[in-house]
Design a protein around this motif. Sequence first.
Motif, PDB file in Angstrom:
ATOM      1  N   TYR A   1       0.824  -1.212   0.000  1.00  0.00           N
ATOM      2  CA  TYR A   1       0.000   0.000   0.000  1.00  0.00           C
ATOM      3  C   TYR A   1       0.857   1.262   0.000  1.00  0.00           C
ATOM      4  CZ  TYR A   1      -4.706  -1.787   0.004  1.00  0.00           C
ATOM      5  OH  TYR A   1      -5.878  -2.349  -0.388  1.00  0.00           O
TER       6      TYR A   1
ATOM      7  N   GLU B   1       3.652   1.555  -1.475  1.00  0.00           N
ATOM      8  CA  GLU B   1       4.075   1.707  -2.871  1.00  0.00           C
ATOM      9  C   GLU B   1       2.923   2.262  -3.722  1.00  0.00           C
ATOM     10  OE1 GLU B   1       5.682  -1.913  -4.678  1.00  0.00           O
ATOM     11  OE2 GLU B   1       4.824  -1.248  -6.581  1.00  0.00           O
TER      12      GLU B   1
ATOM     13  N   ILE C   1      -8.651  -8.376   1.189  1.00  0.00           N
ATOM     14  CA  ILE C   1      -7.323  -9.023   1.190  1.00  0.00           C
ATOM     15  C   ILE C   1      -7.406 -10.392   1.865  1.00  0.00           C
ATOM     16  CG2 ILE C   1      -4.992  -8.886   2.174  1.00  0.00           C
ATOM     17  CD1 ILE C   1      -5.258  -5.786   1.734  1.00  0.00           C
TER      18      ILE C   1
ATOM     19  N   TYR D   1       4.014  -3.101 -12.535  1.00  0.00           N
ATOM     20  CA  TYR D   1       3.885  -2.998 -11.084  1.00  0.00           C
ATOM     21  C   TYR D   1       2.429  -2.684 -10.743  1.00  0.00           C
ATOM     22  CZ  TYR D   1       4.468   1.899 -12.400  1.00  0.00           C
ATOM     23  OH  TYR D   1       4.334   3.105 -13.007  1.00  0.00           O
ATOM     24  N   GLY D   2       2.111  -2.736  -9.448  1.00  0.00           N
ATOM     25  CA  GLY D   2       0.729  -2.680  -9.007  1.00  0.00           C
ATOM     26  C   GLY D   2      -0.107  -1.577  -9.618  1.00  0.00           C
ATOM     27  N   TYR D   3       0.332  -0.335  -9.441  1.00  0.00           N
ATOM     28  CA  TYR D   3      -0.469   0.795  -9.902  1.00  0.00           C
ATOM     29  C   TYR D   3      -0.644   0.783 -11.413  1.00  0.00           C
ATOM     30  CZ  TYR D   3      -1.904   5.597 -10.805  1.00  0.00           C
ATOM     31  OH  TYR D   3      -2.576   6.690 -11.246  1.00  0.00           O
ATOM     32  N   LYS D   4       0.430   0.337 -12.102  1.00  0.00           N
ATOM     33  CA  LYS D   4       0.375   0.298 -13.562  1.00  0.00           C
ATOM     34  C   LYS D   4      -0.641  -0.761 -14.036  1.00  0.00           C
ATOM     35  CE  LYS D   4       3.367  -0.323 -17.579  1.00  0.00           C
ATOM     36  NZ  LYS D   4       4.667  -0.829 -18.015  1.00  0.00           N
TER      37      LYS D   4
ATOM     38  N   ILE E   1      -3.285  -1.803 -12.390  1.00  0.00           N
ATOM     39  CA  ILE E   1      -4.641  -1.312 -12.134  1.00  0.00           C
ATOM     40  C   ILE E   1      -5.028  -0.260 -13.172  1.00  0.00           C
ATOM     41  CG2 ILE E   1      -5.989   0.096 -10.510  1.00  0.00           C
ATOM     42  CD1 ILE E   1      -4.828  -1.565  -8.272  1.00  0.00           C
ATOM     43  N   SER E   2      -4.077   0.601 -13.498  1.00  0.00           N
ATOM     44  CA  SER E   2      -4.357   1.650 -14.487  1.00  0.00           C
ATOM     45  C   SER E   2      -4.691   1.046 -15.838  1.00  0.00           C
ATOM     46  CB  SER E   2      -3.136   2.574 -14.633  1.00  0.00           C
ATOM     47  OG  SER E   2      -2.822   3.131 -13.393  1.00  0.00           O
TER      48      SER E   2
ATOM     49  N   SER F   1      -9.488  -3.165  -7.357  1.00  0.00           N
ATOM     50  CA  SER F   1      -8.866  -2.274  -6.368  1.00  0.00           C
ATOM     51  C   SER F   1      -7.534  -2.863  -5.939  1.00  0.00           C
ATOM     52  CB  SER F   1      -9.789  -2.145  -5.149  1.00  0.00           C
ATOM     53  OG  SER F   1      -9.926  -3.404  -4.532  1.00  0.00           O
ATOM     54  N   GLU F   2      -6.788  -2.082  -5.200  1.00  0.00           N
ATOM     55  CA  GLU F   2      -5.490  -2.561  -4.693  1.00  0.00           C
ATOM     56  C   GLU F   2      -5.696  -3.795  -3.808  1.00  0.00           C
ATOM     57  OE1 GLU F   2      -2.585  -1.661  -5.505  1.00  0.00           O
ATOM     58  OE2 GLU F   2      -2.768   0.323  -6.411  1.00  0.00           O
ATOM     59  N   SER F   3      -6.764  -3.748  -3.017  1.00  0.00           N
ATOM     60  CA  SER F   3      -7.003  -4.864  -2.092  1.00  0.00           C
ATOM     61  C   SER F   3      -7.412  -6.134  -2.833  1.00  0.00           C
ATOM     62  CB  SER F   3      -8.089  -4.483  -1.081  1.00  0.00           C
ATOM     63  OG  SER F   3      -9.235  -4.042  -1.763  1.00  0.00           O
TER      64      SER F   3
ATOM     65  N   LEU G   1      -6.163  -6.690  -6.025  1.00  0.00           N
ATOM     66  CA  LEU G   1      -4.969  -7.047  -6.800  1.00  0.00           C
ATOM     67  C   LEU G   1      -3.917  -7.759  -5.949  1.00  0.00           C
ATOM     68  CD1 LEU G   1      -3.364  -6.891  -9.447  1.00  0.00           C
ATOM     69  CD2 LEU G   1      -2.546  -4.635  -8.729  1.00  0.00           C
ATOM     70  N   TYR G   2      -3.760  -7.305  -4.700  1.00  0.00           N
ATOM     71  CA  TYR G   2      -2.677  -7.862  -3.878  1.00  0.00           C
ATOM     72  C   TYR G   2      -2.755  -9.393  -3.759  1.00  0.00           C
ATOM     73  CZ  TYR G   2       0.300  -8.969   0.036  1.00  0.00           C
ATOM     74  OH  TYR G   2       1.259  -9.549   0.818  1.00  0.00           O
ATOM     75  N   PRO G   3      -3.919  -9.929  -3.349  1.00  0.00           N
ATOM     76  CA  PRO G   3      -3.978 -11.398  -3.226  1.00  0.00           C
ATOM     77  C   PRO G   3      -3.784 -12.121  -4.562  1.00  0.00           C
ATOM     78  CG  PRO G   3      -5.856 -10.385  -2.121  1.00  0.00           C
ATOM     79  CD  PRO G   3      -5.203  -9.314  -2.934  1.00  0.00           C
TER      80      PRO G   3
ATOM     81  N   LEU H   1      -1.881 -11.107  -7.118  1.00  0.00           N
ATOM     82  CA  LEU H   1      -0.444 -11.112  -7.399  1.00  0.00           C
ATOM     83  C   LEU H   1       0.271 -12.156  -6.539  1.00  0.00           C
ATOM     84  CD1 LEU H   1       0.231  -7.267  -7.666  1.00  0.00           C
ATOM     85  CD2 LEU H   1       0.352  -8.936  -9.527  1.00  0.00           C
ATOM     86  N   LYS H   2      -0.141 -12.216  -5.298  1.00  0.00           N
ATOM     87  CA  LYS H   2       0.499 -13.160  -4.384  1.00  0.00           C
ATOM     88  C   LYS H   2       0.241 -14.598  -4.840  1.00  0.00           C
ATOM     89  CE  LYS H   2       1.224 -14.511   0.263  1.00  0.00           C
ATOM     90  NZ  LYS H   2       2.480 -15.093  -0.015  1.00  0.00           N
TER      91      LYS H   2
ATOM     92  N   ARG I   1       7.900  -2.844  -6.554  1.00  0.00           N
ATOM     93  CA  ARG I   1       7.918  -4.273  -6.887  1.00  0.00           C
ATOM     94  C   ARG I   1       7.415  -4.466  -8.319  1.00  0.00           C
ATOM     95  NH1 ARG I   1       9.159  -8.665  -4.380  1.00  0.00           N
ATOM     96  NH2 ARG I   1       7.912 -10.556  -4.457  1.00  0.00           N
TER      97      ARG I   1
END
Lengths: 398, 115
Positions: A29, A31, A60, B36-39, B41-42, B51-53, B55-57, B59-60, B81
């Motif tokens: 987050y 980042e 999450i 990377y993450g923001y890219k 999502i964009s 959303s970021e929340s 995307l995170y799982p 990616l993991k 990252r």
Amino acid sequence: MTYIEWRDELKNNLMSVSDGERRRVLEYYAEAFADRREAGFSEVQIIEEFGAPYDAAQRILGGLEGDTDGAFTPEGGKGANADGEHIVSAEAESIVGENEPDKEHIDGASVEKPGADKAEADKSEEPSADKAKGKKRKKRWKIAIIVIAAILSACFTGAIVYMFVGLAVNDWQFVTKYSRQEYTCTSEITSLDIEGTVGGIEVKPYDGDKVYVKYPTSKRFSVTVEEKDGRLTVNGPQTTFPFWGMLNIPNTVIMLPNTAVCDLTVSVSAGRVSVGDGIFNDCKFKVSAGSLDLGKITCKTADITVSAGDVDVKGLICSKITARVSAGDISVKDAAADDVDINVSAGSVKLRLAGKKEEYSVFVDKSAGSCNLKPQAGTTAKTIKVDISAGSVEIKFN
Amino acid sequence: MYCIVLFIVGYVMDAQLKKGILEVCVLHAISRGESYGYKIISELNGIIEMSESTLYPILKRLESGGFISARSVEYNGRLRRYYRITPSGTARLKSGEGDLKEIIDVYNRLFGGKV
């Protein structure tokens, strides 16, 4: 709400995951926040986009559910590849993001430090990973102990139940209660078949004129005596309740008149069968376990097969003795026969024969084992054949 | 057309299927080049809501499944990252595309129209 406040609240809602995983989420987050700030978004806009910390945490956690690697291992986290190595910046020059037009070239040396810091951070979470592994191991041990305890408890309970049922069957007496019965044969016996199981069976020739059997009966075992067409079959005790009351079973006694010359077949799978001095037609003795004791037997032919156990014969007078031993022992102390055929694959045969050694033609086929006789031509028609693949054969002469 | 289908299924499919489709979307975004993450999502903005929340799982999961590899690179004095698709990720993407085509076929048969 500031980003710091938002982040702290997110952190509080992620207390169910490991320290390492929580740290990686927060870094992720951080980042994301930094990238958006550089893209020109305000703090308020970014937090609005991130949504409520609780909702983000729930998404999450929901997304990480079922993650087979535990979702929280340090190896899969930031700053590490699949092998757990920290990969930092060696290829940095090739990385060009759409939001980083002025930073196409990155000095490899300058990024070593953050990487090293990251490694230190990851090291700090190793104990928690070890702790988690330790907990898992402990849990497995706990389950194993519970399973073993459950099995032992079930066995113990079963044994107790079995004991009480056995006791109930035997009128709550620890010592096996039995009564004696007697069966008298109604016809002339031409064949006597005996099967020894547990306990003992005795064949006693006597001066009387009737064949009769004295045998014990109990709720815990049964002896079978059958007479049909001149054939008397006696089966040793068969258990109605295995392992219960099978000790100290009284012998079954078969009283056989001296004048009643019949075929004798004895099969011993356990226990002990003994046959007193007597005269028979053809005799077959088969021992797979237990023991067979024969007195001085006079018969036409004697066929002795031993796969285990022991056969002890005091005397054996017949025209032909056949002995097959795959294991166990046969010992005949005083024998007289015109034809002796011995086959031993293991175990031993000891035989003392009447007459002189020179009288017998000896044929020995030996692949292994030992035999005290050597092939020879005899002075009479008497023969001894020995086929031995292992074990030993010892024949002596009077 | 591809985007429309993704947009439709993004709303109507159940969570499991949606999760699979989201994974394909992320793999598709990363397949164009290290990202990377923001890219990510964009790039997916306007195609599928993420959303970021969320995307995170993903990616993991993709990383632990060996479909993508990741590395940290310093950028503007901080670490960023980056993710790169692996050969098995490319295969997974191809298989995902096949699955999506099947969904389109099912949609066409059900509603008789062409998406």
